[in-house]
Scaffold this motif. Structure first.
Motif, PDB file in Angstrom:
ATOM      1  N   LYS A  91      36.811  -4.436  61.085  1.00 56.83           N
ATOM      2  CA  LYS A  91      37.797  -3.669  60.309  1.00 56.83           C
ATOM      3  C   LYS A  91      39.164  -3.824  60.944  1.00 56.83           C
ATOM      4  O   LYS A  91      39.287  -3.838  62.170  1.00 56.83           O
ATOM      5  N   ALA A  92      40.164  -3.911  60.091  1.00 57.29           N
ATOM      6  CA  ALA A  92      41.532  -3.961  60.598  1.00 57.29           C
ATOM      7  C   ALA A  92      42.459  -3.218  59.649  1.00 57.29           C
ATOM      8  O   ALA A  92      42.227  -3.180  58.444  1.00 57.29           O
ATOM      9  N   VAL A  93      43.476  -2.625  60.221  1.00 55.04           N
ATOM     10  CA  VAL A  93      44.595  -2.093  59.450  1.00 55.04           C
ATOM     11  C   VAL A  93      45.689  -3.144  59.572  1.00 55.04           C
ATOM     12  O   VAL A  93      46.061  -3.524  60.685  1.00 55.04           O
ATOM     13  N   ILE A  94      46.146  -3.666  58.441  1.00 60.69           N
ATOM     14  CA  ILE A  94      47.262  -4.616  58.474  1.00 60.69           C
ATOM     15  C   ILE A  94      48.496  -3.894  57.946  1.00 60.69           C
ATOM     16  O   ILE A  94      48.388  -3.077  57.032  1.00 60.69           O
ATOM     17  N   ALA A  95      49.628  -4.157  58.565  1.00 59.98           N
ATOM     18  CA  ALA A  95      50.818  -3.375  58.218  1.00 59.98           C
ATOM     19  C   ALA A  95      52.098  -4.152  58.446  1.00 59.98           C
ATOM     20  O   ALA A  95      52.160  -5.064  59.267  1.00 59.98           O
ATOM     21  N   VAL A  96      53.116  -3.756  57.688  1.00 60.92           N
ATOM     22  CA  VAL A  96      54.489  -4.244  57.871  1.00 60.92           C
ATOM     23  C   VAL A  96      55.371  -2.996  57.966  1.00 60.92           C
ATOM     24  O   VAL A  96      55.379  -2.182  57.041  1.00 60.92           O
ATOM     25  N   PRO A  97      56.085  -2.825  59.086  1.00 55.57           N
ATOM     26  CA  PRO A  97      56.968  -1.655  59.184  1.00 55.57           C
ATOM     27  C   PRO A  97      58.017  -1.674  58.070  1.00 55.57           C
ATOM     28  O   PRO A  97      58.485  -2.740  57.679  1.00 55.57           O
ATOM     29  N   SER A  98      58.382  -0.480  57.575  1.00 56.61           N
ATOM     30  CA  SER A  98      59.448  -0.442  56.564  1.00 56.61           C
ATOM     31  C   SER A  98      60.783  -0.083  57.211  1.00 56.61           C
ATOM     32  O   SER A  98      61.770   0.139  56.529  1.00 56.61           O
ATOM     33  N   SER A  99      60.799  -0.052  58.537  1.00 55.01           N
ATOM     34  CA  SER A  99      62.048   0.154  59.282  1.00 55.01           C
ATOM     35  C   SER A  99      62.672  -1.212  59.560  1.00 55.01           C
ATOM     36  O   SER A  99      62.033  -2.247  59.343  1.00 55.01           O
ATOM     37  N   TYR A 100      63.881  -1.191  60.112  1.00 55.69           N
ATOM     38  CA  TYR A 100      64.482  -2.455  60.539  1.00 55.69           C
ATOM     39  C   TYR A 100      63.793  -2.946  61.813  1.00 55.69           C
ATOM     40  O   TYR A 100      63.183  -2.178  62.553  1.00 55.69           O
ATOM     41  N   MET A 101      63.905  -4.242  62.040  1.00 55.67           N
ATOM     42  CA  MET A 101      63.226  -4.913  63.147  1.00 55.67           C
ATOM     43  C   MET A 101      63.396  -4.177  64.478  1.00 55.67           C
ATOM     44  O   MET A 101      62.435  -3.956  65.201  1.00 55.67           O
ATOM     45  N   ASN A 102      64.657  -3.784  64.791  1.00 56.27           N
ATOM     46  CA  ASN A 102      64.913  -3.191  66.107  1.00 56.27           C
ATOM     47  C   ASN A 102      64.376  -1.768  66.233  1.00 56.27           C
ATOM     48  O   ASN A 102      64.494  -1.144  67.275  1.00 56.27           O
ATOM     49  N   GLU A 103      63.747  -1.257  65.145  1.00 52.85           N
ATOM     50  CA  GLU A 103      63.121   0.074  65.181  1.00 52.85           C
ATOM     51  C   GLU A 103      61.623  -0.022  64.892  1.00 52.85           C
ATOM     52  O   GLU A 103      60.997   0.947  64.483  1.00 52.85           O
ATOM     53  N   SER A 104      61.039  -1.203  65.117  1.00 60.37           N
ATOM     54  CA  SER A 104      59.622  -1.426  64.791  1.00 60.37           C
ATOM     55  C   SER A 104      58.679  -0.529  65.586  1.00 60.37           C
ATOM     56  O   SER A 104      57.565  -0.242  65.162  1.00 60.37           O
ATOM     57  N   GLY A 105      59.130  -0.100  66.766  1.00 59.75           N
ATOM     58  CA  GLY A 105      58.252   0.671  67.655  1.00 59.75           C
ATOM     59  C   GLY A 105      57.756   1.975  67.056  1.00 59.75           C
ATOM     60  O   GLY A 105      56.588   2.343  67.221  1.00 59.75           O
ATOM     61  N   GLY A 106      58.660   2.688  66.356  1.00 59.07           N
ATOM     62  CA  GLY A 106      58.276   3.981  65.762  1.00 59.07           C
ATOM     63  C   GLY A 106      57.091   3.852  64.812  1.00 59.07           C
ATOM     64  O   GLY A 106      56.061   4.513  64.995  1.00 59.07           O
ATOM     65  N   PRO A 107      57.196   2.972  63.797  1.00 62.89           N
ATOM     66  CA  PRO A 107      56.067   2.790  62.881  1.00 62.89           C
ATOM     67  C   PRO A 107      54.789   2.306  63.580  1.00 62.89           C
ATOM     68  O   PRO A 107      53.697   2.779  63.276  1.00 62.89           O
ATOM     69  N   VAL A 108      54.923   1.385  64.535  1.00 62.67           N
ATOM     70  CA  VAL A 108      53.733   0.866  65.222  1.00 62.67           C
ATOM     71  C   VAL A 108      53.044   1.994  65.988  1.00 62.67           C
ATOM     72  O   VAL A 108      51.827   2.191  65.908  1.00 62.67           O
ATOM     73  N   SER A 109      53.836   2.764  66.728  1.00 66.89           N
ATOM     74  CA  SER A 109      53.298   3.887  67.496  1.00 66.89           C
ATOM     75  C   SER A 109      52.637   4.912  66.572  1.00 66.89           C
ATOM     76  O   SER A 109      51.535   5.417  66.850  1.00 66.89           O
ATOM     77  N   ALA A 110      53.274   5.216  65.450  1.00 62.10           N
ATOM     78  CA  ALA A 110      52.720   6.196  64.495  1.00 62.10           C
ATOM     79  C   ALA A 110      51.419   5.692  63.868  1.00 62.10           C
ATOM     80  O   ALA A 110      50.460   6.457  63.699  1.00 62.10           O
ATOM     81  N   LEU A 111      51.358   4.402  63.549  1.00 56.72           N
ATOM     82  CA  LEU A 111      50.117   3.830  62.998  1.00 56.72           C
ATOM     83  C   LEU A 111      48.992   3.885  64.029  1.00 56.72           C
ATOM     84  O   LEU A 111      47.838   4.191  63.705  1.00 56.72           O
ATOM     85  N   MET A 112      49.319   3.586  65.288  1.00 54.93           N
ATOM     86  CA  MET A 112      48.304   3.641  66.350  1.00 54.93           C
ATOM     87  C   MET A 112      47.743   5.050  66.490  1.00 54.93           C
ATOM     88  O   MET A 112      46.533   5.242  66.618  1.00 54.93           O
ATOM     89  N   LYS A 113      48.625   6.045  66.427  1.00 52.86           N
ATOM     90  CA  LYS A 113      48.169   7.442  66.533  1.00 52.86           C
ATOM     91  C   LYS A 113      47.313   7.813  65.325  1.00 52.86           C
ATOM     92  O   LYS A 113      46.240   8.405  65.454  1.00 52.86           O
TER      93      LYS A 113
END
Length: 196
Positions: free
Chosen positions: A64-86
């Motif tokens: 199983k995998a969750v595949i995702a593309v952040p909807s933030s700008y590139m230099n703010e990718s960390g927020g969405p990635v961290s939120a998805l991990m949580k």
């Protein structure tokens, strides 16, 4: 088994969709299309979908995998990635980031775990937000800018006509690399992917 989180980096909106900087997002969009799923808006400021990664020997569906593309700008990718991990309870060792890489020849795919960010603002933001650099990376080669062209200008330009033809190979190769990584582990996957 814990699911994997596979994130393709890019900038949002049609203006950026064909940029070199968006090749990570292109791969994840292709993975979604190949799996017959739609990336849907998620509260983590990303578009995400759940899929199975390939098939196992004997025809069983892959992990199983969750595949995702952040909807933030590139230099703010960390927020969405961290939120998805949580949200999906995914540890850093099951995080795979797909990103454009200047230090890899155009069209080549390289895999690595951890290391520096090489000036890549998306990676820098992710490392800072999740508190570690130790996550898996699928480095999608875009090569170096010609002549004295500024790196920022180069990554924010669309692929040229001859490169676009090669994208038909690079984008699926990125998805194959993710499957190899998840199915076989980093070292075996590197042996397969780096041979090309």
């Amino acid at each position: 088994m814990d699911p994997w989180l596979v994130v393709g980096l890019g900038n949002p909106g049609p203006k950026y969709a064909g940029n070199r900087h968006n090749v990570g997002a292109m791969v994840v969009e292709r993975m979604a299309a190949d799996a017959g799923v739609t990336l849907r808006a998620h509260k983590a400021r990303a578009a995400a979908a759940e899929i199975r990664l390939g098939t196992m020997p004997g025809g069983m569906p892959g992990p199983k995998a969750v595949i995702a593309v952040p909807s933030s700008y590139m230099n703010e990718s960390g927020g969405p990635v961290s939120a998805l991990m949580k949200f999906f309870k995914i540890p850093p060792e099951r995080l795979v980031i797909l990103h454009d890489e200047l230090d890899v020849d155009f069209g080549a795919v390289r895999l690595k775990l951890g290391g520096g960010e090489g000036g890549h603002n998306g990676l820098r933001s992710i490392s800072k937000s999740i508190g570690t650099k130790d996550y898996l990376r699928v480095r999608l080669g875009i090569g170096r800018p010609p002549g004295r062209m500024d790196v920022a200008d180069f990554v924010l330009k669309d692929f040229n006509a001859s490169e676009r033809k090669e994208l038909d190979f690079l984008v699926p190769a990125g998805g194959d690399a993710v499957e190899a990584l998840v199915h076989r582990g980093l070292t075996d996957a590197q042996n397969i992917v780096h041979a090309h």
